[in-house]
Design an enzyme around this catalytic site. Structure first.
Site, PDB file in Angstrom:
ATOM      1  N   ILE A  82       0.816  -1.221   0.000  1.00 46.33           N
ATOM      2  CA  ILE A  82       0.000   0.000   0.000  1.00 46.33           C
ATOM      3  C   ILE A  82       0.849   1.270   0.000  1.00 46.33           C
ATOM      4  CG2 ILE A  82      -2.015  -1.073   1.055  1.00 46.33           C
ATOM      5  CD1 ILE A  82      -1.254   0.279   3.677  1.00 46.33           C
ATOM      6  N   GLU A  83       2.141   1.127  -0.077  1.00 48.25           N
ATOM      7  CA  GLU A  83       2.977   2.332  -0.180  1.00 48.25           C
ATOM      8  C   GLU A  83       3.473   2.485  -1.622  1.00 48.25           C
ATOM      9  OE1 GLU A  83       5.682   3.049   3.099  1.00 48.25           O
ATOM     10  OE2 GLU A  83       4.425   1.859   4.434  1.00 48.25           O
ATOM     11  N   MET A  84       4.574   1.819  -1.993  1.00 43.27           N
ATOM     12  CA  MET A  84       5.056   1.954  -3.371  1.00 43.27           C
ATOM     13  C   MET A  84       4.637   0.755  -4.227  1.00 43.27           C
ATOM     14  SD  MET A  84       8.700   3.667  -2.316  1.00 43.27           S
ATOM     15  CE  MET A  84       9.235   4.441  -3.826  1.00 43.27           C
TER      16      MET A  84
END
Lengths: 356, 420
Positions: free
Chosen positions: A143-145
């Site tokens: 859910i970040e990069m």
């Protein structure tokens, strides 16, 4: 312990604006864990301690800076480190929690990268021991990069400019995740803020703080109990505390450090963030639940927002008056905000400046 | 003659009602670089955190074993001194005097993880400017007797927060409201000093013995101990006095500076009728015989609203009739207490204002021991909290003693109180 005290601490404050070619390899030093010495007095930051395995050099710092701002490290080319750790937002983001790939929301506030080099452990729950370890995390976080280390490496290897730079810095054109992390960490070690009004005051400039800010400092180090955790030049004990923060989802509260240690005493405990440049990065707490400094102080003044069986024993109602709260805000708002041009002026490289 | 009597009374009053007060320990502030009101609402009164710090053996909770100990630091010494001018007045007239009220030498620190110590010595202080009518001896006229007020070791967190042990001479845990850390320099907690005809135990005294304390997450605290019950002296009988104190905090805070707290305490002791008994040991203890019992039973409460604190104690005392020389057919029973209201104001608690009422109700046949005292004080702390600690202290007490014949006294004092 005496041995630790006499270990020489070598200054390596590499300047990110250094011209290419000005290589300054630095002698490795043994990191001194200042926190084993217990509470430290407030003061000026010492030079960053560089780990022996990742010496600084200007070309590595430049490479790290390019990688830090490069959205191509994410799966869909939309997210870079700077997306959530933006220099223009106190090296954090607008919050309350961070937005990752495809608009996904993270559960926690983005910790500031500025002065992170002084933190003993990284992330709110301290799951990374070094900046290098930390740098690897978000790339592979869905859910970040949203990428994987392998995919990201293949992407970088497909950019000739990067291949050339990695070869120059590491002496090989075979790029690894460790090299990427080393370069980003090397850049992050230059993001150090040492020139706040507080720093100038400590260096002897009596006029650096206003009367109100001096009162705020007095309360910070006394009745406000702030220095029980926000101690030393870094304004953080690097430890983990349950502050009675209102959970984002009461049905499923974030267990914080407990997830890492499995120690029940760590349930709901999060790392103490630095107070340096704190005014630049509202909202506050690990989940951004306190919208501004007034609200953050109010949480402490009340002895926590919610009743929690694991509340840290240092958290007690403070009985601060309105004026005392104003003085504290005044101290944190201006006196702790740095004016280091080499840090506050860091701009993302333009797309044309990134390796092609 | 009248002047002579007034001076004498002044001296006696000062000697009696001005016991040395400890304790603010700037050595801790220096150790951590903290300002004094990290631990004190205004020195000498502890706030909630200061109380937790004390309860944790002078270690910051969570830092046990990670702090510098006394061997890593400059000697952890501190000093407290108070002096000023006292104006005393009764039905006979008025007397005034500059006085040196007390000097404390303190040392405290952590020896090793969860092992700490406290040491307080009060040297003897004379009254050179007053006229004294007593014996011409070296002990004729001290306003403060030299003594080792506290000397103890603390073993903390033996079973987490639930068990800490204090050994030596210490302030017993039944002092829920500490007479050593009160704002009042001149007006004591009267009921703490109450003694009965043949029992020299005073509630106020630090005791020699061993004490267990503990606190729990729900806000419950206890203290239990065995002591000689004879202050700094060796015991005068082979029984050990025992006590139990329990408090419960309601709401956030520990009741010192936030939240509310209620408590119960009891003390059970023995006092010999025959002194010294058949044995006098080399270090002074005796096996005094014909021991008779006495008890003290009380309640305490402390409530806080913003920076306003109200605290009170009420207790009953009962001594076996054999200890009652005034009426041998009855146990000697008395009660007493105090209510104290304090306000901390200005920026960073620089101003303290307080009012207090003390009362002691002895049995009717000992009405001379009856006391009503109304006191008020104002303290203002000068300077930078982090550097020096000087308080300008003004205190007034109107004291009425006696039953059928009332004696009225007024004491007004202006003092400087400082610690460093």
């Amino acid at each position: 312990m005496q041995k630790l005290l006499i270990y020489p601490v070598v200054l390596i404050l590499a300047n990110p604006m250094m011209l290419p070619g000005q290589e300054q390899p630095v002698k490795p030093v043994t990191a001194v864990n200042v926190h084993v010495l217990g509470p430290q007095k407030l003061g000026n930051l010492s030079p960053v301690v560089v780990p022996p395995g990742n010496p600084q050099s200007s070309s590595k710092i430049l490479l790290g800076k390019q990688l830090y701002f490069d959205t191509r490290l994410s799966l869909d080319n939309t997210i870079s480190c700077a997306t959530c750790h933006d220099p223009a937002m106190g090296w954090s983001d607008a919050g309350p929690t961070s937005t990752g790939i495809s608009g996904q929301k993270g559960g926690r506030r983005s910790p500031p990268v500025s002065n992170a080099a002084y933190s003993q452990l990284q992330f709110w729950d301290g799951r990374a021991a070094t900046l290098e370890d930390q740098a690897k995390g978000p790339i592979a976080n869905p859910i970040e990069m949203g990428s994987t280390h392998d995919v990201m490496i293949r992407t970088v290897e497909d950019i000739p400019g990067y291949v050339e730079e990695f070869k120059k810095v590491f002496g090989t054109s075979t790029i690894t995740i460790d090299m990427v992390a080393d370069a980003i960490a090397a850049f992050e070690r230059t993001v150090v803020t040492t020139d706040s009004p507080f720093d100038r005051y400590v260096r002897g400039d009596e006029e650096a703080l206003t009367r109100m800010e001096k009162k705020g400092l007095e309360i910070f180090n006394g009745k406000g109990h702030c220095t029980l955790c926000h101690w030393g030049p870094y304004f953080s004990d690097g430890r983990f505390h349950n502050l009675g923060v209102a959970p984002t989802d009461p049905a499923s509260p974030d267990e914080g450090r407990f997830v890492v240690t499995n120690d029940p005493a760590d349930k709901g405990a999060f790392k103490t963030p630095t107070i340096r440049d704190v005014a630049l990065r509202a909202p506050y707490m690990h989940n951004g639940s306190e919208k501004d400094l007034d609200a953050g102080i109010d949480l402490y003044n009340k002895g926590g927002r919610v009743k929690d069986a694991n509340l840290d024993p240092l958290i007690l109602p403070l009985s601060l008056t309105k004026k005392e709260k104003e003085a504290l805000v005044s101290f944190m708002k201006r006196a702790m905000t740095s004016t280091n041009p080499e840090v506050s002026g860091v701009k993302p490289p333009s797309v044309s400046d990134l390796p092609k | 003659m009248k002047k002579f009597i007034l001076y004498s009374i002044t001296v006696l009053v000062i000697a009696f009602i001005l016991p040395v007060k400890t304790q603010a320990i700037p050595a801790f502030a220096r150790k951590y670089g903290y300002n004094c009101n990290m631990c004190h609402t205004g020195f000498t009164k502890l706030n909630d955190f200061g109380q937790r710090f004390r309860d944790n053996g002078y270690q910051i909770p969570g830092q046990e074993g990670k702090e510098k100990n006394v061997f890593d630091l400059a000697p952890p010494l501190a000093l407290r001194l108070s002096f000023g001018h006292t104006l005393y007045n009764n039905d006979e007239g008025t007397a005034s005097s500059f006085n040196l009220y007390g000097l404390d030498l303190l040392a405290a620190g952590v020896l090793h993880k969860n092992i700490s110590f406290l040491f307080i010595y009060t040297p003897r202080i004379d009254e050179p400017s007053s006229i004294f009518s007593g014996l011409d001896s070296i002990n004729s006229n001290p306003s403060q007797f030299g003594r080792l007020e506290s000397a103890n070791l603390v073993f903390s967190n033996i079973i987490k927060d639930a068990l800490n042990i204090r050994i030596g001479r210490f302030e017993p845990g039944y002092h829920i409201i500490s007479s050593k850390r009160t704002y009042y320099l001149f007006q004591p907690y009267e009921v703490y000093l109450m003694t009965s005809p043949r029992n020299n135990y005073t509630f106020d005294d630090n005791q020699i013995g061993i004490e267990a304390t503990g606190h729990f997450q729900g806000g419950f605290k206890y203290a239990a101990g065995f002591t000689n019950g004879t202050g700094a002296s060796a015991d005068n009988n082979n029984y050990k006095d025992l006590y139990l104190s329990m408090t419960q905090t309601l709401g956030k805070g520990d009741g010192q500076s936030a939240g509310q707290r209620i408590g119960l305490f009891g003390y059970y002791g023995w006092q010999p009728l025959t002194l010294p008994g058949t044995v006098i040991a080399t270090n002074g203890q005796t096996n005094g015989s014909d021991n008779k019992t006495f008890y003290r039973l009380g309640v305490s409460a402390s409530a806080n609203w913003k920076t306003l604190n109200m605290q009170m104690i009420y207790y009953l005392g009962s001594d076996n009739k054999a200890l009652n020389t005034l009426d041998a057919t009855k146990n000697y029973k008395f009660n007493g207490g105090f209510v104290e209201l304090s306000y901390a104001g200005f920026l960073n608690n620089r101003l303290i204002a307080s009012a207090m009422y003390n009362w002691v109700r002895p049995p009717s046949y000992d009405s001379d021991s009856e006391v009503n005292a109304y006191s008020a004080l104002c303290r203002y702390y000068l300077g930078d909290w982090s550097a020096i600690n000087i308080a300008i202290h003004a205190e007034y007490t109107h004291r009425i003693t006696g039953g059928a014949t009332k004696n009225k006294e007024n004491v007004f004092a202006l003092a400087l109180d400082f610690a460093f």
